[in-house]
Write an enzyme that holds these catalytic residues in place. Structure first.
Site, PDB file in Angstrom:
ATOM      1  N   CYS A  47      21.063  38.318  12.419  1.00 13.82           N
ATOM      2  CA  CYS A  47      20.342  39.591  12.425  1.00 13.82           C
ATOM      3  C   CYS A  47      18.827  39.372  12.369  1.00 13.82           C
ATOM      4  CB  CYS A  47      20.813  40.422  11.233  1.00 13.82           C
ATOM      5  SG  CYS A  47      19.831  41.891  10.889  1.00 13.82           S
TER       6      CYS A  47
ATOM      7  N   CYS B  12      17.060  41.207   9.556  1.00 13.31           N
ATOM      8  CA  CYS B  12      17.414  40.568   8.281  1.00 13.31           C
ATOM      9  C   CYS B  12      16.517  39.358   8.029  1.00 13.31           C
ATOM     10  CB  CYS B  12      18.874  40.111   8.285  1.00 13.31           C
ATOM     11  SG  CYS B  12      20.070  41.449   8.454  1.00 13.31           S
TER      12      CYS B  12
END
Length: 144
Positions: free
Chosen positions: A69, A72
């Site tokens: 991600c 993230c």
């Protein structure tokens, strides 16, 4: 009135009873002598996550994330900076949703990153998406 708090050690997961007034004085684990607060998020798996939640009286801020991600990865250093700013008011925990799928399912995590503030096992607040440090601190402190 009992002014002691239970704090789970991030190194050995032992439960420590610490007078609330001593939280700001760099308390150490009674078992392993590691610092109870290290200005670093705790990387939790399913077992350690449940132990931290069950044995920690301060709020727990969880970052649900995954390796693939992009947002993230952008959020990771901000979450680490938040640990330095928010401890010992709360414990910061990272949960990799790929490795701890049961936790992500339990809390119905549908997008990542998702930040969740829990206290005594109960969800207080949830926020999806990356945040900058000041927004993250402001969001958390409104619930502390």
């Amino acid at each position: 009135m009992n002014d002691s708090l239970h704090i789970s050690c991030p190194a050995c997961l032992a439960t420590n009873r610490i007078p609330q007034a001593r939280l700001e004085h760099s308390p150490q684990c009674g078992r392993c002598k590691a610092p109870l607060f290290s200005a670093q998020p705790f990387e939790a798996d399913a077992e350690s996550f449940d132990r931290i939640l069950a044995n920690t009286d301060i709020p727990v801020l969880v970052d649900f994330w995954a390796e693939w991600c992009g947002p993230c990865k952008m959020m990771a250093p901000i979450f680490t900076q938040a640990a330095a700013a928010l401890e010992p008011e709360c414990r910061l925990v990272k949960v990799n949703t790929e490795q701890a799928q049961s936790i992500a399912e339990r809390y119905q995590i549908r997008s990542i990153p998702t930040l969740m503030l829990l206290h005594q096992g109960q969800e207080i607040a949830r926020q999806a998406g990356a945040m900058d440090l000041s927004s993250l601190q402001r969001w958390v402190r409104q619930y502390l």
